[in-house]
Design an enzyme around this catalytic site. Structure first.
Site, PDB file in Angstrom:
ATOM      1  N   HIS A 245       0.834  -1.227   0.000  1.00 43.58           N
ATOM      2  CA  HIS A 245       0.000   0.000   0.000  1.00 43.58           C
ATOM      3  C   HIS A 245       0.858   1.263   0.000  1.00 43.58           C
ATOM      4  O   HIS A 245       0.408   2.326   0.438  1.00 43.58           O
ATOM      5  CB  HIS A 245      -0.946   0.048   1.210  1.00 43.58           C
ATOM      6  CG  HIS A 245      -1.657  -1.231   1.481  1.00 43.58           C
ATOM      7  ND1 HIS A 245      -2.891  -1.512   0.962  1.00 43.58           N
ATOM      8  CD2 HIS A 245      -1.281  -2.331   2.180  1.00 43.58           C
ATOM      9  CE1 HIS A 245      -3.274  -2.715   1.355  1.00 43.58           C
ATOM     10  NE2 HIS A 245      -2.301  -3.243   2.082  1.00 43.58           N
TER      11      HIS A 245
ATOM     12  N   LYS B 221      16.861  21.359 -10.358  1.00 41.26           N
ATOM     13  CA  LYS B 221      16.140  20.155 -10.782  1.00 41.26           C
ATOM     14  C   LYS B 221      17.005  19.134 -11.506  1.00 41.26           C
ATOM     15  O   LYS B 221      17.901  19.475 -12.272  1.00 41.26           O
ATOM     16  CB  LYS B 221      14.994  20.548 -11.722  1.00 41.26           C
ATOM     17  CG  LYS B 221      13.954  21.417 -11.059  1.00 41.26           C
ATOM     18  CD  LYS B 221      12.871  20.605 -10.434  1.00 41.26           C
ATOM     19  CE  LYS B 221      11.757  20.450 -11.431  1.00 41.26           C
ATOM     20  NZ  LYS B 221      10.628  19.736 -10.853  1.00 41.26           N
TER      21      LYS B 221
ATOM     22  N   SER C 270      16.105  21.598 -15.656  1.00 37.63           N
ATOM     23  CA  SER C 270      14.988  22.472 -15.968  1.00 37.63           C
ATOM     24  C   SER C 270      15.548  23.785 -16.475  1.00 37.63           C
ATOM     25  O   SER C 270      16.588  24.251 -16.011  1.00 37.63           O
ATOM     26  CB  SER C 270      14.163  22.707 -14.703  1.00 37.63           C
ATOM     27  OG  SER C 270      13.449  23.924 -14.817  1.00 37.63           O
TER      28      SER C 270
ATOM     29  N   GLU D 115      10.096   8.638 -16.745  1.00 37.19           N
ATOM     30  CA  GLU D 115       8.721   9.094 -17.012  1.00 37.19           C
ATOM     31  C   GLU D 115       8.255   8.635 -18.392  1.00 37.19           C
ATOM     32  O   GLU D 115       7.103   8.238 -18.584  1.00 37.19           O
ATOM     33  CB  GLU D 115       8.642  10.616 -16.915  1.00 37.19           C
ATOM     34  CG  GLU D 115       8.839  11.124 -15.498  1.00 37.19           C
ATOM     35  CD  GLU D 115       9.054  12.629 -15.473  1.00 37.19           C
ATOM     36  OE1 GLU D 115       8.083  13.349 -15.230  1.00 37.19           O
ATOM     37  OE2 GLU D 115      10.187  13.084 -15.713  1.00 37.19           O
TER      38      GLU D 115
END
Ligand code: ARG
Length: 459
Positions: free
Chosen positions: A157, A284, A278, A291
């Site tokens: 979970h 970043k 970024s 992704e």
């Protein structure tokens, strides 16, 4: 002008839009190598069976090889009015060898031709996906060996459940990939029957030797039913289904990498090679490759769904609908290939952050099960009662804002008077994982043995 290949009974050519919707050359030109291979096998068989004279066979073979050279050299001109790769190759062959080219299509149809070409393409692609999946397994097994003892939280979970080792987590994906590879190989074995010679749908009256063409093209045998040969695309569906499952495995791992590389988790570090910056936020390091692996599962599943829907209402045998099998299949299997390559690169470079992982492994009362097991083993408590006692202790610790190992023996004994000092040994995460020695469990010795076994088997 009407089409030279089938235009005999047509007075005028197709409407512009008809040509556009009908043409597949824009995407089936990638089947050129398979198409020429199939034609070479077919014409050789026609010669051997005495259906074509030897000089025509020789001329056609030489001509097909020149067409292949032109395509490889990039000098071949693809024309939309020639509709597809089959007619493009034949048309150029006619320009090169003249009338004899017209004999190549004896005892054959584009229907068996395209089914054969697609099977050859899918078969080659399954073979290379299998190799790529093996490369990823190797990279994971090597990481697992290096990190057989690196503890991390195991989740259910997405809540801390029990400590596991980083190596154990890597090996979970090695197992999934092993099943993915099994599915690729099953699909390959089932598709490996040759449709060539089924002709349009009913077979042919020429004395062809389908066993000869099947074996020349590396198939196990010819397909047994001519209608089935040209009417089904289950080999593409099955390959896409196998690809979808593999893509889903990769997507789950990609999702974990995305979560794990966030500042909040900080579990692993991806290399510069597999992250991006970024343009506005200098701090970043974005896990774009992960992704995109996660995202590409969408188009792979989409291709499977799309083709299932294309096929579901088709009466036997061939319908032009089936031309729509190509773009999705090409795109999806290529996308999976890219995902496997990207994952392999990420895994090779990634470094788990051992200190953070170990700390996280101990938080969230992850060794509560170890305490309960200790109560069962050492004090003979039934597991349900041990669960209850442990629950009380977790409650006490959590109210104080401390870990289980920080409770005093007195506090422990308030919940169960027979608890002794010895209990503290099982509350550490290292002891917890080391004790999970059951077959398939996370104990470092198990992980090391399994990782080594995989590395040997993968060669
Ligand atoms: N381009 C077609 C396809 O991909 C080849 C088969 C055409 N057959 C036909 N009967 N029109 O399906």
């Amino acid at each position: 002008m009407s089409n030279r290949m089938w235009g005999g009974r047509f007075a005028s050519g197709p409407a512009e839009i008809m040509e556009e919707i009908n043409a597949s050359i824009g995407f089936d030109k990638r089947l050129a190598p398979q198409d020429i291979r199939g034609s070479l096998a077919h014409v050789a068989m026609l010669g051997q069976a005495g259906i074509l004279p030897a000089d025509d066979v020789a001329a056609i073979e030489a001509g097909l090889k020149s067409v292949r050279d032109e395509i490889e050299a990039g000098t071949f001109v693809f024309k939309r009015e020639l509709e597809d790769i089959h007619m493009s190759v034949e048309s150029r062959l006619t320009e090169i060898v003249g009338m004899a080219a017209g004999r190549l299509h004896t005892a054959r149809s584009r229907n068996d031709q395209v089914a054969t070409d697609m099977k050859l393409w899918v078969r080659d692609t399954l073979d290379s996906l299998d190799q790529q999946a093996a490369d990823l397994q190797r990279a994971l097994a090597e990481k697992a060996l290096t990190h057989a003892e690196t503890v991390m939280p195991g989740f259910t979970h997405l809540q801390s459940a029990q400590p596991v080792t980083f190596g154990h987590h890597c090996l979970a994906y090695v197992e999934m990939l092993a099943r993915d590879r099994g599915r690729f190989r099953d699909a390959r074995a089932r598709l490996n029957e040759c449709p060539l010679g089924a002709a349009a749908l009913a077979g042919t009256s020429f004395p062809i030797d389908r066993h000869a063409t099947a074996s020349a093209l590396g198939f196990d045998r010819p397909t047994a039913n001519s209608l089935d040969s040209v009417a089904d695309r289950d080999f593409a569906l099955e390959s896409l289904a196998a690809a979808s499952i593999c893509a889903v495995h990769l997507s789950r791992f990609a999702e974990e990498l995305v979560v794990w590389t966030s500042a909040q988790f900080n579990f692993v570090r991806l290399s510069d090679g597999y992250t991006t910056g970024s343009s506005i936020m200098p701090q970043k390091r974005n896990p774009d490759a992960a992704e995109l692996v996660r995202a590409k599962s969408g188009r792979i599943i989409g291709a499977l769904t799309g083709l299932l829907v294309v096929m579901k209402g088709l009466p036997l045998a061939y319908s032009k609908d089936m031309q729509e099998d190509k773009e999705g299949t090409f795109d999806a299997l290529q996308a999976l290939s890219l995902c496997l390559a990207a994952m392999t690169g990420m895994v090779k470079d990634l470094e788990p952050n051992a200190a953070v992982l170990s700390q996280a492994a101990g938080s969230g009362y992850a060794t509560a099960t170890d305490l309960a097991d200790w109560l069962v083993r050492e004090l003979g408590l039934p597991f349900r009662q041990a669960h209850h006692v442990t629950g009380r202790l977790v409650g006490v610790a959590s109210a104080k804002g401390v870990g289980l190992e920080e409770l005093s023996l007195l506090e422990m004994q308030e919940a169960e008077p027979r608890i002794t000092e010895a209990v503290y040994a099982v509350l550490g995460v290292g002891n917890s994982v080391a004790s999970r020695t059951s077959y398939g469990g996370t104990a470092p010795d198990n992980v090391r043995r399994q990782a080594q076994g995989w590395i040997e088997r993968l060669g």
